[in-house]
Design an enzyme around this catalytic site. Structure first.
Site, PDB file in Angstrom:
ATOM      1  N   ARG A  58       0.804  -1.218   0.000  1.00  0.00           N
ATOM      2  CA  ARG A  58       0.000   0.000   0.000  1.00  0.00           C
ATOM      3  C   ARG A  58       0.843   1.278   0.000  1.00  0.00           C
ATOM      4  NH1 ARG A  58      -2.741  -4.132   1.868  1.00  0.00           N
ATOM      5  NH2 ARG A  58      -0.666  -4.620   2.628  1.00  0.00           N
ATOM      6  N   THR A  59       1.787   1.370   0.922  1.00  0.00           N
ATOM      7  CA  THR A  59       2.489   2.649   1.114  1.00  0.00           C
ATOM      8  C   THR A  59       3.345   2.983  -0.104  1.00  0.00           C
ATOM      9  OG1 THR A  59       2.558   2.066   3.450  1.00  0.00           O
ATOM     10  CG2 THR A  59       3.891   3.951   2.763  1.00  0.00           C
ATOM     11  N   LYS A  86      25.613  -4.679  -1.011  1.00  0.00           N
ATOM     12  CA  LYS A  86      27.087  -4.746  -1.076  1.00  0.00           C
ATOM     13  C   LYS A  86      27.719  -4.107   0.152  1.00  0.00           C
ATOM     14  CE  LYS A  86      26.768  -3.987  -6.060  1.00  0.00           C
ATOM     15  NZ  LYS A  86      26.960  -2.918  -7.041  1.00  0.00           N
ATOM     16  N   ARG A 108      11.189   3.891   4.047  1.00  0.00           N
ATOM     17  CA  ARG A 108      10.718   2.897   5.022  1.00  0.00           C
ATOM     18  C   ARG A 108      11.920   2.087   5.455  1.00  0.00           C
ATOM     19  NH1 ARG A 108       5.579  -1.064   4.675  1.00  0.00           N
ATOM     20  NH2 ARG A 108       4.643   0.911   5.309  1.00  0.00           N
ATOM     21  N   HIS A 136       4.436   5.789  11.763  1.00  0.00           N
ATOM     22  CA  HIS A 136       4.003   5.641  10.363  1.00  0.00           C
ATOM     23  C   HIS A 136       3.041   6.810  10.116  1.00  0.00           C
ATOM     24  CE1 HIS A 136       2.971   4.057   6.556  1.00  0.00           C
ATOM     25  NE2 HIS A 136       2.636   2.811   6.875  1.00  0.00           N
TER      26      HIS A 136
HETATM   27  N1   CP Z   1      -0.355  -0.122   5.918  1.00  0.00           N
HETATM   28  C1   CP Z   1       0.846  -0.343   5.344  1.00  0.00           C
HETATM   29  O1   CP Z   1       1.863   0.293   5.702  1.00  0.00           O
HETATM   30  O2   CP Z   1       0.840  -1.299   4.371  1.00  0.00           O
HETATM   31  P1   CP Z   1       2.107  -1.732   3.508  1.00  0.00           P
HETATM   32  O3   CP Z   1       3.081  -2.414   4.453  1.00  0.00           O
HETATM   33  O4   CP Z   1       1.597  -2.648   2.438  1.00  0.00           O
HETATM   34  O5   CP Z   1       2.725  -0.486   2.956  1.00  0.00           O
END
Ligand code: CP
Length: 312
Positions: A58-59, A86, A108, A136
């Site tokens: 999603r993100t 590496k 992320r 998040h």
């Molecule tokens: N909600 C969320 O962060 O989903 P993903 O891990 O798929 O990005």
């Protein structure tokens, strides 16, 4: 009002005015996402790098779509296909990307604080797309947009957040955001997965954060029920006996949901473990706004990119 900050690293240090600015801006981008031609020239000539050291559906996809709908050039980098394999360090990776003059870096990472480290070394806007069990922020913002659409307000709402709170950056960001906006958040889950003492951080919030005695108490009369994913990848410590027992004692089924208000909505950040933290008839049923959350994710990420990458 512009967003007077270089980066979006978490909800903790955002003011109520900043949160409302992002939500109001996202509202305008929701309209674009329902048009036949879903593209505006707002970020033409800007470059957005998505740097993902952890898996995401999603993100990452919604940041990429958000950038593209704003006409930015978007580049996706996964740790597994970068020179990280590496042995290149996080800071070296960031500084090398910075040398190519992007306008925003979305990151992320499994380590809490990784985006904060990068932000010190680069001039580009840094956006936290999830750092370890810390925050998040864009997930909490898209959750807030979804709640605002359904409930029209935050003040006085009762929000139950159930499950693996200990490992959840979603729970932490939501606790900051919802309590700042005046909602009353009740956490519940297995004792081993609740970070007790956490609630003391919210003593001065407009709303409140507490740990309920049990799941049923948290859900009773709730306006919003947010289920958290059991994070299998962070469960080495044996926090509960079995998934079956977890489902029985902490999972959301229609019977348990009937304790909430009749017009309650159900959220889940995804990915969902069907039959563990939530039953399929709830996921696919009339109370679920889970796919609305995903749709709102694009609008929220468009708003954040626009506000931080200098959109016109
Ligand atoms: N909600 C969320 O962060 O989903 P993903 O891990 O798929 O990005």
């Amino acid at each position: 009002m512009p967003l007077h900050r270089k980066d979006l690293l978490g909800i903790e240090d955002l003011s109520v005015e900043e949160i409302n600015l992002i939500l109001d801006t996202a509202e305008t981008f929701r309209d674009i996402n329902s048009r036949r031609i879903k593209k505006v020239p707002t970020l033409r000539g800007k470059t957005v790098i998505n740097l993902f050291f952890e898996a995401s559906t999603r993100t990452r996809t919604s940041f990429e779509i958000a950038g593209k709908r704003l006409s930015a050039d978007t580049i996706n980098i996964s740790a597994s296909t970068s020179s990280v394999v590496k042995g290149e360090t996080l800071i070296d990776t960031a500084q090398n990307l910075e040398a190519m003059a992007p306008d925003a870096i979305v990151i992320r990472h499994s380590s809490s604080g990784a985006p904060h480290q990068i932000a010190k070394y680069v001039n580009s806007a840094v956006i936290n797309a999830g750092d370890g069990a810390h925050e998040h922020p864009t997930q909490a913002l898209l959750d807030a947009l979804t709640i605002r659409h359904n409930k029209g307000k935050f003040a006085g709402l009762k929000v139950a957040i159930i499950g693996d709170v200990l490992h959840s950056r979603v729970a932490r960001s939501n606790a900051y955001l919802l309590s700042k906006l005046g909602a009353h958040v009740s956490f519940a889950g297995p004792n081993t997965l609740l970070p007790h003492g956490f609630e003391k951080q919210f003593a001065n919030a407009e709303g409140s954060v507490r740990f309920a005695a049990n799941v049923n108490e948290a859900i009773a009369d709730a306006d919003v029920v947010m289920m958290l994913r059991i994070q299998m990848e962070r469960q080495a410590g044996g926090f509960f006996p079995s998934l079956k027992e977890y489902s029985i004692h902490y999972g959301l089924n229609l019977k348990r949901l009937s304790l909430a208000k009749p017009d309650a909505i159900v959220l889940h950040p995804g990915p969902i473990n069907r039959g563990v933290e939530i039953e399929s008839d709830v996921v696919d049923g009339p109370y679920s706004v889970i796919l609305d959350q995903v749709a709102n994710g694009v609008a929220v990420r468009m708003a954040v990119l626009y506000l931080l990458a200098g959109g016109e």
